[in-house]
Design a protein around this motif. Structure first.
Motif, PDB file in Angstrom:
ATOM      1  N   VAL A  27      61.703  53.591  40.317  1.00 31.71           N
ATOM      2  CA  VAL A  27      61.544  52.879  41.582  1.00 31.71           C
ATOM      3  C   VAL A  27      60.087  53.003  41.999  1.00 31.71           C
ATOM      4  N   SER A  28      59.433  51.861  42.151  1.00 34.50           N
ATOM      5  CA  SER A  28      57.994  51.864  42.408  1.00 34.50           C
ATOM      6  C   SER A  28      57.660  50.949  43.570  1.00 34.50           C
ATOM      7  N   GLU A  29      56.719  51.373  44.383  1.00 30.75           N
ATOM      8  CA  GLU A  29      56.208  50.528  45.455  1.00 30.75           C
ATOM      9  C   GLU A  29      55.195  49.557  44.852  1.00 30.75           C
ATOM     10  N   GLY A  30      55.666  48.386  44.464  1.00 29.16           N
ATOM     11  CA  GLY A  30      54.830  47.442  43.756  1.00 29.16           C
ATOM     12  C   GLY A  30      54.822  47.746  42.267  1.00 29.16           C
ATOM     13  N   ARG A  31      54.001  47.023  41.537  1.00 26.25           N
ATOM     14  CA  ARG A  31      53.929  47.194  40.093  1.00 26.25           C
ATOM     15  C   ARG A  31      53.366  48.556  39.757  1.00 26.25           C
ATOM     16  N   PRO A  32      53.992  49.302  38.843  1.00 31.10           N
ATOM     17  CA  PRO A  32      53.487  50.641  38.510  1.00 31.10           C
ATOM     18  C   PRO A  32      52.059  50.613  37.983  1.00 31.10           C
ATOM     19  N   LEU A  33      51.293  51.610  38.384  1.00 30.56           N
ATOM     20  CA  LEU A  33      49.971  51.939  37.843  1.00 30.56           C
ATOM     21  C   LEU A  33      48.851  50.992  38.255  1.00 30.56           C
ATOM     22  N   ILE A  34      49.138  49.867  38.896  1.00 34.82           N
ATOM     23  CA  ILE A  34      48.063  48.939  39.233  1.00 34.82           C
ATOM     24  C   ILE A  34      47.058  49.583  40.182  1.00 34.82           C
ATOM     25  N   ALA A  35      47.536  50.299  41.178  1.00 32.03           N
ATOM     26  CA  ALA A  35      46.626  50.927  42.146  1.00 32.03           C
ATOM     27  C   ALA A  35      45.761  51.997  41.503  1.00 32.03           C
ATOM     28  N   HIS A  36      46.229  52.591  40.399  1.00 29.77           N
ATOM     29  CA  HIS A  36      45.488  53.663  39.742  1.00 29.77           C
ATOM     30  C   HIS A  36      44.558  53.146  38.649  1.00 29.77           C
ATOM     31  N   LEU A  37      45.024  52.154  37.884  1.00 31.60           N
ATOM     32  CA  LEU A  37      44.284  51.735  36.690  1.00 31.60           C
ATOM     33  C   LEU A  37      43.727  50.322  36.773  1.00 31.60           C
ATOM     34  N   GLY A  38      44.334  49.472  37.564  1.00 28.83           N
ATOM     35  CA  GLY A  38      43.971  48.065  37.550  1.00 28.83           C
ATOM     36  C   GLY A  38      45.012  47.263  36.785  1.00 28.83           C
ATOM     37  N   ARG A  39      44.974  45.946  36.961  1.00 31.25           N
ATOM     38  CA  ARG A  39      46.030  45.082  36.436  1.00 31.25           C
ATOM     39  C   ARG A  39      46.102  45.091  34.914  1.00 31.25           C
ATOM     40  N   TYR A  40      44.967  45.062  34.226  1.00 26.73           N
ATOM     41  CA  TYR A  40      45.007  44.962  32.766  1.00 26.73           C
ATOM     42  C   TYR A  40      45.609  46.204  32.127  1.00 26.73           C
ATOM     43  N   LEU A  41      45.062  47.373  32.450  1.00 24.37           N
ATOM     44  CA  LEU A  41      45.547  48.607  31.833  1.00 24.37           C
ATOM     45  C   LEU A  41      46.978  48.912  32.262  1.00 24.37           C
ATOM     46  N   ALA A  42      47.306  48.644  33.534  1.00 21.07           N
ATOM     47  CA  ALA A  42      48.675  48.847  33.976  1.00 21.07           C
ATOM     48  C   ALA A  42      49.629  47.954  33.192  1.00 21.07           C
ATOM     49  N   GLY A  43      49.208  46.730  32.924  1.00 19.39           N
ATOM     50  CA  GLY A  43      50.053  45.821  32.166  1.00 19.39           C
ATOM     51  C   GLY A  43      50.339  46.314  30.766  1.00 19.39           C
ATOM     52  N   VAL A  44      49.345  46.930  30.131  1.00 21.66           N
ATOM     53  CA  VAL A  44      49.534  47.449  28.771  1.00 21.66           C
ATOM     54  C   VAL A  44      50.585  48.557  28.767  1.00 21.66           C
ATOM     55  N   LEU A  45      50.496  49.481  29.722  1.00 19.65           N
ATOM     56  CA  LEU A  45      51.429  50.602  29.753  1.00 19.65           C
ATOM     57  C   LEU A  45      52.821  50.170  30.216  1.00 19.65           C
ATOM     58  N   VAL A  46      52.887  49.276  31.186  1.00 17.55           N
ATOM     59  CA  VAL A  46      54.191  48.809  31.652  1.00 17.55           C
ATOM     60  C   VAL A  46      54.903  48.031  30.550  1.00 17.55           C
ATOM     61  N   LYS A  47      54.175  47.234  29.792  1.00 19.02           N
ATOM     62  CA  LYS A  47      54.774  46.491  28.674  1.00 19.02           C
ATOM     63  C   LYS A  47      55.389  47.456  27.659  1.00 19.02           C
ATOM     64  N   ALA A  48      54.665  48.534  27.340  1.00 20.92           N
ATOM     65  CA  ALA A  48      55.196  49.532  26.409  1.00 20.92           C
ATOM     66  C   ALA A  48      56.430  50.214  26.989  1.00 20.92           C
TER      67      ALA A  48
END
Length: 221
Positions: A27-48
């Motif tokens: 359960v995440s407030e918004g897309r995970p990791l975007i606030a920490h890493l940015g959209r590109y890197l968060a997308g790579v980890l969320v996809k995995a």
């Protein structure tokens, strides 16, 4: 298992639980990791993460409740997610209140003090700061760097969902990277650029020393 928190710690816990054979909902407030890493890197980890079976529920503020001996997560819109085990990994502000209004002082090399009070023989601490005179004698002078200017650079790393990511520079980053080695999905060595000209070097499943990451981050695009 239900996990609350879409930051690096929440994602790492979810990764470990998935690897142990648990069914996991994050359960995440918004897309995970975007606030920490940015959209590109968060997308790579969320996809995995999604490819390995992680279920992600994006919501606003959520709260934990107990119901008949079990924990449940109440979502912002009123929905409820129940689970036998709930792990909360939210918030990244350090608990510095333990220090109160008292000031840390260092009268001797390698010691920390809290209002001149010690917590053990040869050891002093305040919150999570702890050191021993025997184990930490004059670290900079022993390294021969007493008179050299220090240039601190942020360093971040995480291992989750089969990916290892290391970054040197200010996060989060915007836009797509320039690939120094490799390509999308990794292994790859990337460089992101901020508007002020500073850079961030990121290694994704790419082995290499941290000094090289620093050099890549400082290099001009």
């Amino acid at each position: 298992m239900r996990g609350g928190g879409g930051g690096p710690l929440g994602m790492e816990i979810a990764s470990a639980c998935l690897a142990a054979g648990c069914a996991v909902t994050l359960v995440s407030e918004g897309r995970p990791l975007i606030a920490h890493l940015g959209r590109y890197l968060a997308g790579v980890l969320v996809k995995a993460a999604l490819e390995r079976g992680l279920a992600i529920v994006e919501t606003g503020a959520a709260r934990l409740e107990r119901n008949a001996g079990c924990a449940r997560v109440v979502l912002n819109g009123g929905g409820v997610i129940e689970a036998e085990v709930v792990v909360s990994a939210v918030g990244d502000v350090p608990n510095t209140g333990v220090a109160g209004s008292r000031v840390l002082t260092s009268r001797r090399p390698g010691t920390w003090r809290r209002s001149r009070r010690r917590t053990g023989r040869g050891t002093a601490r305040c919150g999570a700061a702890r050191s021993s005179r025997r184990r930490w004698p004059r670290p900079l002078s022993c390294a021969g760097t007493r008179h050299l200017p220090l240039r601190f650079e942020p360093y971040f790393w995480t291992e989750q969902f089969g990916l290892g990511l290391k970054a040197v520079g200010r996060l989060p980053v915007d836009g797509a990277p320039a690939f120094v080695e490799g390509g999308p999905g990794g292994p790859a060595l990337m460089r992101f650029s901020h508007d002020d000209g500073s850079g961030v070097a990121v290694a994704l499943n790419h082995r290499g020393p941290i000094p090289r990451l620093r050099r890549v981050g400082r290099a001009a695009t």
